[in-house]
Each structure stands twice: as structure tokens, then as C-alpha cells.
Write an enzyme that holds these catalytic residues in place. Sequence first.
Site, short mmCIF file in Angstrom:
data_model
loop_
_atom_site.label_atom_id
_atom_site.label_comp_id
_atom_site.label_asym_id
_atom_site.label_seq_id
_atom_site.Cartn_x
_atom_site.Cartn_y
_atom_site.Cartn_z
N CYS A 1 5.69 0.18 7.69
CA CYS A 1 5.34 1.29 6.82
C CYS A 1 6.54 1.65 5.96
O CYS A 1 7.67 1.71 6.46
CB CYS A 1 4.92 2.48 7.67
SG CYS A 1 4.42 3.93 6.71
N LEU A 2 6.29 1.89 4.68
CA LEU A 2 7.37 2.27 3.79
C LEU A 2 8.01 3.60 4.19
O LEU A 2 9.13 3.89 3.82
CB LEU A 2 6.86 2.34 2.34
CG LEU A 2 6.44 1.01 1.74
CD1 LEU A 2 5.80 1.22 0.37
CD2 LEU A 2 7.60 0.04 1.65
N HIS B 1 -4.82 1.48 6.99
CA HIS B 1 -3.50 2.08 7.16
C HIS B 1 -3.30 3.23 6.15
O HIS B 1 -2.84 4.31 6.52
CB HIS B 1 -2.43 0.99 6.95
CG HIS B 1 -1.02 1.45 7.07
ND1 HIS B 1 -0.22 1.11 8.14
CD2 HIS B 1 -0.23 2.19 6.24
CE1 HIS B 1 0.98 1.64 7.96
NE2 HIS B 1 1.00 2.28 6.81
N GLU B 2 -3.68 3.00 4.89
CA GLU B 2 -3.48 4.03 3.86
C GLU B 2 -4.43 5.21 4.05
O GLU B 2 -4.04 6.36 3.85
CB GLU B 2 -3.63 3.43 2.46
CG GLU B 2 -2.64 2.33 2.14
CD GLU B 2 -1.19 2.63 2.50
OE1 GLU B 2 -0.76 3.80 2.36
OE2 GLU B 2 -0.48 1.70 2.91
N HIS C 1 -2.97 7.47 6.50
CA HIS C 1 -1.96 8.36 5.90
C HIS C 1 -2.61 9.60 5.31
O HIS C 1 -2.07 10.71 5.43
CB HIS C 1 -1.18 7.64 4.79
CG HIS C 1 0.01 6.87 5.27
ND1 HIS C 1 1.07 7.46 5.90
CD2 HIS C 1 0.30 5.56 5.16
CE1 HIS C 1 1.98 6.54 6.18
NE2 HIS C 1 1.53 5.37 5.75
N GLN D 1 2.96 9.97 1.12
CA GLN D 1 4.23 9.24 1.23
C GLN D 1 5.15 9.51 0.05
O GLN D 1 6.34 9.21 0.12
CB GLN D 1 3.96 7.74 1.34
CG GLN D 1 3.31 7.34 2.65
CD GLN D 1 3.09 5.85 2.70
OE1 GLN D 1 2.07 5.35 2.24
NE2 GLN D 1 4.07 5.15 3.25
N GLY E 1 0.83 -1.18 0.00
CA GLY E 1 0.00 0.00 0.00
C GLY E 1 0.87 1.24 0.00
O GLY E 1 2.01 1.21 0.49
#
Length: 185
Positions: free
Chosen positions: A88-89, A130-131, A134, A51, A46
Site C-alpha cells: 500500500c502506498l 483494496h481501494e 480505503h 490516501q 491504485g
Amino acid sequence: MSLLDIYLLDAPILREVAKPVPAVTDALRALADDMIETMHAAKGIGLAAPQVGRTERLCVVDVDGARHVLFNPELVSSEGAEVGEEGCLSIPDVYGDVERATMVRVRATGRDGEPVEFGATGLLARCVQHEIDHLNGRLFIDYLSLLKRRQAIAKYRKLQGEERPLSRKIVPAEAAEHHHRDEEL
């Protein structure tokens, strides 16, 4: 298509609330395609626009063959609760246990500009939540207890060293070298 830089924990954009997308344009579709390519190169499942340094309400997810491009996504319902490990990225190599709904219903505008609505369970439900977080300026570490959040941030800072960059370049080779886990949100 091209790989985008991924913004890291200290980047202010990760704490901003993303702006609604009034219409899906070719430029936004191209951004979504670049985000998917970046997410795959970084071994993620994701990725949200903040991000990659963008302010649009856009996220992409790809879990077990279920790929979604979501403009202006919102959770219309949720059920159950389950604790699961997340990464998380934007906070590489840091993980924590987060409680999320086990079933969600999502409404958004799809890549084609048409309304979409779908139900999600398991990892897809976790990833979508999660996204969307963000897009609201929230990170998975915000769900951790104060002690665990401090430990996670300390680990991140130690791994980053003195430089503490605000973003990292994603290159295809990094996918094999950087991540120790199979997937990150």
C-alpha cells in the site's frame, strides 16, 4: 496537474469512511487527474481519496492498461477467493498476504459523471477491492492475523523511525528511489 502528498498509516483520515460524491464536478475531475499523476509517480496501481487527505468516495486504478476513475464505487457481486501479496502506498515497503475475491463486478460513476459497471478479475479485481476498502476506512493489514499485523506495523514503525510523519511528499525522482517492488495498491 500536480503531485499530492500521500497520507501514511498513522493519519486518522485513513480510518474514516469517505463521503458519497453527489455530483462529479470539474474540481473533482482535476482531483482525479492529480491522483492518477501521484499514483504513477509513486509507482502505484491504485489510490483512494483518503490516501491524499480527501474525504470523497473516489478512487483511481490503473492495472495493465485498464484505467478507471471511480466515484462512489461499490462491489455488486464477487466470486472465488485467492490469497495474494499486497502492499500500500500509505504503508510503504510493508507487504502481506490477503485473501480477496478473484472476480468482482463494480458499479460506480465514471469521470464523465455517467454510470459505469464492469467486471474485473486477477490483479484488477484485487486492486479495486483494496481501494474500496480505503473508502471504508479499512487497510490491507486489517486482514492479517493479529501476529502478522503486529509484525507489519512494527516493520513500518522501524522504517519510519522516530519522526512518524502523517504524510509523505511524492516527487518524480522518488518513484525510482523509494519502492523496491514494481507496484503497490
